[in-house]
Design an enzyme around this catalytic site. Structure first.
Site, PDB file in Angstrom:
ATOM      1  N   GLU A   1      12.925 -27.957 -11.441  1.00  0.00           N
ATOM      2  CA  GLU A   1      12.947 -27.329 -10.117  1.00  0.00           C
ATOM      3  C   GLU A   1      11.771 -26.403  -9.820  1.00  0.00           C
ATOM      4  OE1 GLU A   1      16.708 -25.412  -9.468  1.00  0.00           O
ATOM      5  OE2 GLU A   1      17.742 -27.314  -9.328  1.00  0.00           O
TER       6      GLU A   1
ATOM      7  N   GLU B   1      21.524 -32.431 -12.161  1.00  0.00           N
ATOM      8  CA  GLU B   1      22.417 -31.264 -12.056  1.00  0.00           C
ATOM      9  C   GLU B   1      23.292 -31.420 -10.824  1.00  0.00           C
ATOM     10  OE1 GLU B   1      20.631 -27.349 -12.055  1.00  0.00           O
ATOM     11  OE2 GLU B   1      19.356 -27.845 -13.770  1.00  0.00           O
TER      12      GLU B   1
HETATM   13  C1  BGC Z   1      19.028 -24.427 -12.058  1.00  0.00           C
HETATM   14  C2  BGC Z   1      19.999 -23.828 -13.037  1.00  0.00           C
HETATM   15  C3  BGC Z   1      20.957 -22.907 -12.310  1.00  0.00           C
HETATM   16  C4  BGC Z   1      21.730 -23.725 -11.309  1.00  0.00           C
HETATM   17  C5  BGC Z   1      22.751 -22.926 -10.512  1.00  0.00           C
HETATM   18  C6  BGC Z   1      19.631 -24.805 -10.742  1.00  0.00           C
HETATM   19  O1  BGC Z   1      18.824 -24.299  -9.753  1.00  0.00           O
HETATM   20  O2  BGC Z   1      18.319 -25.479 -12.638  1.00  0.00           O
HETATM   21  O3  BGC Z   1      19.286 -23.163 -14.030  1.00  0.00           O
HETATM   22  O4  BGC Z   1      21.812 -22.228 -13.160  1.00  0.00           O
HETATM   23  O5  BGC Z   1      20.852 -24.321 -10.404  1.00  0.00           O
HETATM   24  O6  BGC Z   1      22.137 -21.928  -9.760  1.00  0.00           O
END
Ligand code: BGC
Length: 451
Positions: free
Chosen positions: A175, A363
């Site tokens: 990101e 994610e």
């Molecule tokens: C990131 C994580 C973060 C998650 C929730 C993403 O932007 O890669 O490190 O914990 O979102 O905020």
């Protein structure tokens, strides 16, 4: 407003046998042991020492103690039937000063984690940079110093040679828009720098480093599957007034296009967000040809959508986000709207880039105020969130969108950057006093889903 009326029940079988299922984490957020066995300071180690930077003035120096309890947590991954584990390498654990000397204890530690995964039949997926630049490099300007491209590719070379005989899946960065925006423009993440004069060079050097990192990995590991990850949010204008529509386009350019388009060979999207033209000041002759890399996959990470309004007073972008809390919509602990269709629209959006060969959702997840009762944590909101987001992934997949995998953020509750330990994203609860783990109902749901 569109409603989430797609209620097809999801099952693993509907995604096909080749679909990759996993769980994602990051070094700073879980490892702890911030100064153990020769590790150098990262920018987060230094940032967390400053008062008022992290909610509750907590730090990540112990976090989930994964450094010492990795076997226990990988056992849990195995017990939950999760076949793929994404984690990141702490650069300053492997190279305490970011460049030069290698810390063998750091290499040994990641070797142990990788070997333990493989022994249990869990596939390791490595992220090389999840926001924790070695502090020594930050003292030399960090991502604003063009030298960082060499430091980063050297680090990648060390990792590729140390772990590449066993690790098949690699992600260069996590990101870029979040760590450059929060860390080099707003100053709310490490290293706490602000303003365009930090943000714009950081953007350019990160973009060059993503491509250079991909190339470095490919040279050393020609058979590895190499990707990089981007955050994305579905952007909608607050109304269909031309000013709001134009504002939404600028925000979309910043959040969803700035970093990926150069990598795909399309150059920076200068035309749709003129302030980005300031990047040209940091470009050297020939840089246009160094921005792209032919990644095997792109990791997309989506949590929510944003509603955007024209704002005369917001410098550079003349746009502002209409907070979810002011829109009477369901929100997570982060204040992010729960809107599963976001992931569907984004898969369609990125599907329009023919240069993207493969997409993994690296994610997806949510923080909710989970309640612990004795040794049980029931988190029905997270179960519903995951089911509804997966319905939307399936819908997009069935309509022909490229999507080959889904990783839940995250395994255990952990250190959520500037928000400290307040938001709990895990499918496993962590009692941070005792380091006890409790599999939440979402963890049990994922285990059943994957069985
Ligand atoms: C990131 C994580 C973060 C998650 C929730 C993403 O932007 O890669 O490190 O914990 O979102 O905020």
């Amino acid at each position: 407003m569109e409603s989430n009326n797609n209620k097809t029940p999801v099952s693993k079988a509907l995604f096909g046998d080749d679909f990759i299922w996993g769980v994602s984490t990051a070094a700073v957020q879980i490892e702890g042991a911030h100064d153990a066995d020769g590790k150098g300071d990262s920018i987060w180690d230094v940032f967390a020492r400053k008062k008022g930077k992290i909610r509750g003035n907590v730090h990540h120096y112990t976090a989930c103690n994964f450094y010492n309890q990795y076997q226990n947590d990988i056992d849990l991954i195995k017990q939950l039937n999760i076949p793929n584990f994404r984690f990141s390498i702490s650069w300053s654990r492997v190279m305490p000063n970011g460049t030069g000397a290698i810390n063998q204890a750091g290499i040994d530690y990641y070797n142990k984690v990788i070997d333990y995964c493989l022994a249990l039949g869990v596939e390791p997926w490595l992220t090389l940079y999840h926001w924790d630049l070695p502090h020594t490099l930050e003292l030399k300007g960090g991502w604003t110093n063009r030298e960082v491209i060499n430091w980063f590719t050297d680090f990648i070379g060390v990792c590729a040679r140390a772990f590449g005989d066993r690790v098949k899946h690699w992600m260069v960065m996590n990101e870029p828009s979040v760590f450059t925006g929060a860390g080099y423009f707003f100053g709310i993440h490490a290293p706490g720098k602000t303003g365009l004069s930090n943000f714009l060079p950081a953007v350019h050097h990160v973009t060059l480093s993503v491509a250079a990192g991909g190339k470095a990995l490919r040279e050393i590991l020609p058979n590895a599957e190499i990707g990089t990850t981007f955050s994305c949010s579905y952007i909608e204008p607050y109304s269909d007034s031309p000013r709001n529509i134009a504002a939404a386009k600028r925000v979309d350019t910043l959040l969803n296009r700035l970093f990926i388009e150069p990598v795909l060979g399309l150059g920076y999207p200068f035309a749709d967000l003129p302030v980005l033209k300031g990047i040209k000041k940091y470009m050297l002759p020939g840089d246009e040809n160094k921005l792209a890399f032919d990644f095997d996959f792109i990791g997309l990470q989506n949590y929510t959508r944003e509603i955007v309004k024209y704002s005369f007073f917001t410098p550079y972008i003349q746009a502002s986000l209409v907070k979810a809390e002011n829109r009477n919509v369901p929100v997570t602990t982060m204040g992010w709207e729960v809107w599963p269709q976001s992931i569907y629209h984004l898969l369609h959006k990125y599907n329009q880039y023919p240069q993207i060969k493969k997409v993994y959702l690296t994610e997806s997840g949510a923080a909710f105020p989970d309640n612990r009762e004795g040794d049980a944590v029931d988190d029905p909101m997270r179960v519903t969130y995951l089911q509804e987001y997966l319905q939307q992934v399936l819908k997009a997949k069935n309509e022909g969108c490229k999507v080959s995998g889904y990783f839940i953020w995250t395994l255990t509750d952990n250190f959520e950057w500037a928000e400290g330990y307040h938001p709990r994203f895990g499918i496993i609860y962590v009692d941070f006093e005792t380091q006890q783990r409790i599999v939440k109902s979402s963890g049990k749901w994922y285990a059943d889903f994957l069985s």
